[in-house]
Design a protein around this motif. Structure first.
Motif, PDB file in Angstrom:
ATOM      1  N   PHE A  30     -39.159 -24.436  25.853  1.00  0.00           N
ATOM      2  CA  PHE A  30     -40.490 -24.013  25.416  1.00  0.00           C
ATOM      3  C   PHE A  30     -40.464 -22.755  24.543  1.00  0.00           C
ATOM      4  O   PHE A  30     -41.020 -22.745  23.437  1.00  0.00           O
ATOM      5  CB  PHE A  30     -41.428 -23.801  26.617  1.00  0.00           C
ATOM      6  N   ALA A  31     -39.840 -21.707  25.029  1.00  0.00           N
ATOM      7  CA  ALA A  31     -39.883 -20.443  24.282  1.00  0.00           C
ATOM      8  C   ALA A  31     -39.257 -20.577  22.887  1.00  0.00           C
ATOM      9  O   ALA A  31     -39.857 -20.146  21.897  1.00  0.00           O
ATOM     10  CB  ALA A  31     -39.223 -19.328  25.087  1.00  0.00           C
ATOM     11  N   PHE A  34     -41.687 -22.442  20.751  1.00  0.00           N
ATOM     12  CA  PHE A  34     -42.885 -21.652  20.434  1.00  0.00           C
ATOM     13  C   PHE A  34     -42.577 -20.677  19.298  1.00  0.00           C
ATOM     14  O   PHE A  34     -43.334 -20.561  18.334  1.00  0.00           O
ATOM     15  CB  PHE A  34     -43.352 -20.905  21.680  1.00  0.00           C
ATOM     16  N   ARG A  35     -41.453 -19.998  19.412  1.00  0.00           N
ATOM     17  CA  ARG A  35     -41.099 -19.035  18.354  1.00  0.00           C
ATOM     18  C   ARG A  35     -40.806 -19.762  17.039  1.00  0.00           C
ATOM     19  O   ARG A  35     -41.148 -19.281  15.961  1.00  0.00           O
ATOM     20  CB  ARG A  35     -39.904 -18.178  18.798  1.00  0.00           C
ATOM     21  N   GLU A  45     -50.790 -17.668  16.902  1.00  0.00           N
ATOM     22  CA  GLU A  45     -50.397 -18.056  18.267  1.00  0.00           C
ATOM     23  C   GLU A  45     -51.167 -19.272  18.759  1.00  0.00           C
ATOM     24  O   GLU A  45     -50.619 -20.129  19.464  1.00  0.00           O
ATOM     25  CB  GLU A  45     -50.622 -16.891  19.236  1.00  0.00           C
ATOM     26  N   ASP A  46     -52.443 -19.344  18.440  1.00  0.00           N
ATOM     27  CA  ASP A  46     -53.242 -20.499  18.872  1.00  0.00           C
ATOM     28  C   ASP A  46     -52.656 -21.791  18.306  1.00  0.00           C
ATOM     29  O   ASP A  46     -52.522 -22.796  19.004  1.00  0.00           O
ATOM     30  CB  ASP A  46     -54.691 -20.356  18.409  1.00  0.00           C
ATOM     31  N   GLU A  49     -49.373 -22.690  19.948  1.00  0.00           N
ATOM     32  CA  GLU A  49     -49.567 -23.299  21.275  1.00  0.00           C
ATOM     33  C   GLU A  49     -49.954 -24.770  21.129  1.00  0.00           C
ATOM     34  O   GLU A  49     -49.408 -25.647  21.801  1.00  0.00           O
ATOM     35  CB  GLU A  49     -50.657 -22.541  22.037  1.00  0.00           C
ATOM     36  N   GLU A  50     -50.889 -25.016  20.241  1.00  0.00           N
ATOM     37  CA  GLU A  50     -51.349 -26.394  20.042  1.00  0.00           C
ATOM     38  C   GLU A  50     -50.211 -27.282  19.553  1.00  0.00           C
ATOM     39  O   GLU A  50     -49.994 -28.391  20.057  1.00  0.00           O
ATOM     40  CB  GLU A  50     -52.499 -26.399  19.032  1.00  0.00           C
ATOM     41  N   GLN A  53     -47.459 -27.795  22.252  1.00  0.00           N
ATOM     42  CA  GLN A  53     -47.937 -28.691  23.308  1.00  0.00           C
ATOM     43  C   GLN A  53     -47.959 -30.135  22.826  1.00  0.00           C
ATOM     44  O   GLN A  53     -47.543 -31.051  23.539  1.00  0.00           O
ATOM     45  CB  GLN A  53     -49.332 -28.267  23.747  1.00  0.00           C
ATOM     46  N   ALA A  54     -48.445 -30.321  21.616  1.00  0.00           N
ATOM     47  CA  ALA A  54     -48.487 -31.682  21.069  1.00  0.00           C
ATOM     48  C   ALA A  54     -47.076 -32.235  20.899  1.00  0.00           C
ATOM     49  O   ALA A  54     -46.809 -33.401  21.201  1.00  0.00           O
ATOM     50  CB  ALA A  54     -49.226 -31.669  19.734  1.00  0.00           C
ATOM     51  N   LEU A  56     -44.290 -31.365  22.524  1.00  0.00           N
ATOM     52  CA  LEU A  56     -43.672 -31.667  23.824  1.00  0.00           C
ATOM     53  C   LEU A  56     -44.305 -32.902  24.458  1.00  0.00           C
ATOM     54  O   LEU A  56     -43.618 -33.710  25.085  1.00  0.00           O
ATOM     55  CB  LEU A  56     -43.802 -30.458  24.753  1.00  0.00           C
TER      56      LEU A  56
END
Lengths: 191, 305
Positions: A30-31, A34-35, A45-46, A49-50, A53-54, A56
């Motif tokens: 995840f991390a 995300f980066r 950041e929003d 995240e979206e 999540q999509a 994964l």
């Protein structure tokens, strides 16, 4: 062909419904994802995240298609890239034009063959952080703990719940992996 | 391997780069929960699928009926269901119980609807609105208005002008021709670096261009939300719970005239039904049956014996 047996085994456990495998999968990937997304979404950041999540969610729906021919993280980054492109299309804006080295096929191939891959730009800091993100599990963490937090081997061992010898060995492997990946990545970028 | 990259060089590079950016814990927790749900749904769907395929083997007799079963096409990839339609009013092209998959869009046209997200959050959608349900914690308002009753903090409503983040609250987000506006009935929301609490409104064209104003958390501007409010099951409910529902749905503050009145409301059980009555009307109709009565003045519901 290199087969990423550990990754394939992890995915196999996930397909079987093993909760601990899911935790390992998420905590490992995840991390870095995300980066990875954050850098390509202008630090939003929003959006990161979206997108992650999509990505994964798509990946866990297609676990059966993972054959271990690429590192699991490389496979996941493919979903991430797709979602990032879709996000830019939806936002009707142009993505920034920065060159990301791990978007170059030959760099990807070199690093993937090392069971790791990555590097972002000619900027050294980003390059280093990106390489740390793409190292096998815990490698990036122990290197940061050692060199940035200045933890002793014993403190690293305590943090990981392992013996001092194992921690020392882990550090050595992490250093070697970093050295190898960083060199390969930098050469890929500069070639 | 590059022999020139000695251990001290590795150390210098890593120190130079500094620590990698930390990921906010709430973001990680949110994504993990959502991805876990998706993964679990996939695992369960596969289990069901295996069971179906195992049936004919166990039976060992390939009758025509069993062949029919085994020849079924394999199940499609399970869509990620993140919400369900709870109520529909008017001519909204939706149906009660309709499932909403991640990333799908809901348009109400000449009606209204209320939708329940997987985490319990309620989203009421005004008429002529379009909403895209992105994840269980994120919706994108594309036209019209939504009223959100969040089950927990962390819900985000995206608009073309910026993101509204909530911290456990009830609020309305409405798009107008050239800006977005959030009105808070209860709790706290954040737009950019601006916060709004009960009785406040933020109007914005971008997260950096926000105007704050006072608004009433009750009154006719909120009435549309009652149109698709969840039913209150009055049968067997305590009067005090009914009053809480009235307060939540109307935006009123509640005042008991004495401890004795409060205790009576806590001890008394209601029976019957309130049908489709508006909350303030329901309060005036129901409380007398419990020996109580309500007066409403400037957004305060006062309960007396």
């Amino acid at each position: 062909m290199i087969v990423h047996a550990e990754d394939r085994a992890l995915v196999g456990r996930m397909i079987a419904g093993d909760e601990r495998a899911f935790d390992e999968f998420f905590e490992t990937n995840f991390a870095p994802m995300f980066r990875f997304a954050l850098r390509r979404l202008d630090g939003n950041e929003d959006a990161a995240e979206e997108v992650v999540q999509a990505a994964l969610s798509s990946a866990v729906a297609k676990l059966k298609t993972y054959r271990g021919e690429a590192a699991l993280m490389t496979w996941l980054f493919t979903f991430c890239r797709h979602e990032i492109a879709a996000w830019w299309r939806r936002s009707k804006r142009e993505p920034s034009t920065a060159l990301f080295a791990d978007d170059l096929t030959h760099v990807e191939a070199v690093l993937d063959s090392l069971a790791m891959s990555g590097a972002e730009s000619r900027d050294t800091s980003r390059l280093v952080q990106s390489v740390l993100d793409r190292l096998p599990r815990h490698y990036g963490d122990v290197l940061e703990w050692k060199y940035i937090e200045a933890l002793s081997v014993n403190e690293i061992a305590a943090r990981l719940g392992i013996g001092a010898k194992a921690a020392e060995s882990l550090l050595t492997r992490a250093r070697n992996a970093f050295r190898e990946a960083f060199t390969a990545t930098a050469e890929g970028v500069l070639s | 391997m590059n022999d020139d990259l000695r251990d001290d060089t590795v150390e210098r590079l890593i120190k130079l780069a500094g620590p990698r950016p930390a990921i906010p814990a709430d973001v990680a927790a949110r994504v993990k929960a959502n991805v876990h749900n998706q993964w679990r749904a996939e695992v369960d769907a596969r289990s069901r699928s295996r069971f179906i395929w195992a049936l004919p083997l166990a039976a060992a007799i390939a009758t025509a009926i069993i062949l029919t079963i085994t020849n079924r096409p394999s199940a499609p990839v399970t869509p990620w269901i993140i919400a369900r339609v709870e109520r529909v009013s008017g001519a909204a092209p939706l149906s009660k119980g309709q499932q909403i998959a991640a990333r799908s869009e809901v348009a109400t046209e000449n009606g209204r609807a209320s939708v329940r997200l997987a985490d319990g959050t309620s989203v009421r959608i005004d008429d002529h609105s379009r909403v895209r349900f992105l994840t269980p914690h994120r919706i994108a308002l594309q036209a019209g208005a939504v009223y959100v009753t969040a089950a927990h903090s962390g819900i985000r409503v995206e608009t073309p002008y910026g993101v509204v983040r909530d911290i456990g609250t009830r609020f309305e987000v409405r798009l107008t021709k050239n800006l977005a506006r959030v009105r808070v009935r209860d709790g706290v929301v954040i737009v950019g670096t601006h916060r709004a609490t009960r009785g406040e409104q933020l109007a914005f064209q971008s997260p950096a261009d926000v105007v704050a104003e006072k608004v009433r958390p009750w009154g006719f501007e909120w009435n549309w939300t009652n149109d698709v409010a969840p039913d209150f099951a009055i049968e067997g409910a305590r009067v005090s719970d009914f009053i809480v529902w009235v307060a939540n749905e109307s935006g009123f503050d509640v005042l008991y005239d004495s401890d004795a009145t409060r205790q009576r409301a806590t001890r008394t059980t209601l029976h019957g039904s309130i049908g489709k009555l508006q909350p303030d009307v329901a309060a005036k109709a129901v409380l007398p049956t419990a020996g109580l009565h309500a007066t409403i003045d400037e957004g305060v519901l006062t309960v007396r014996q």
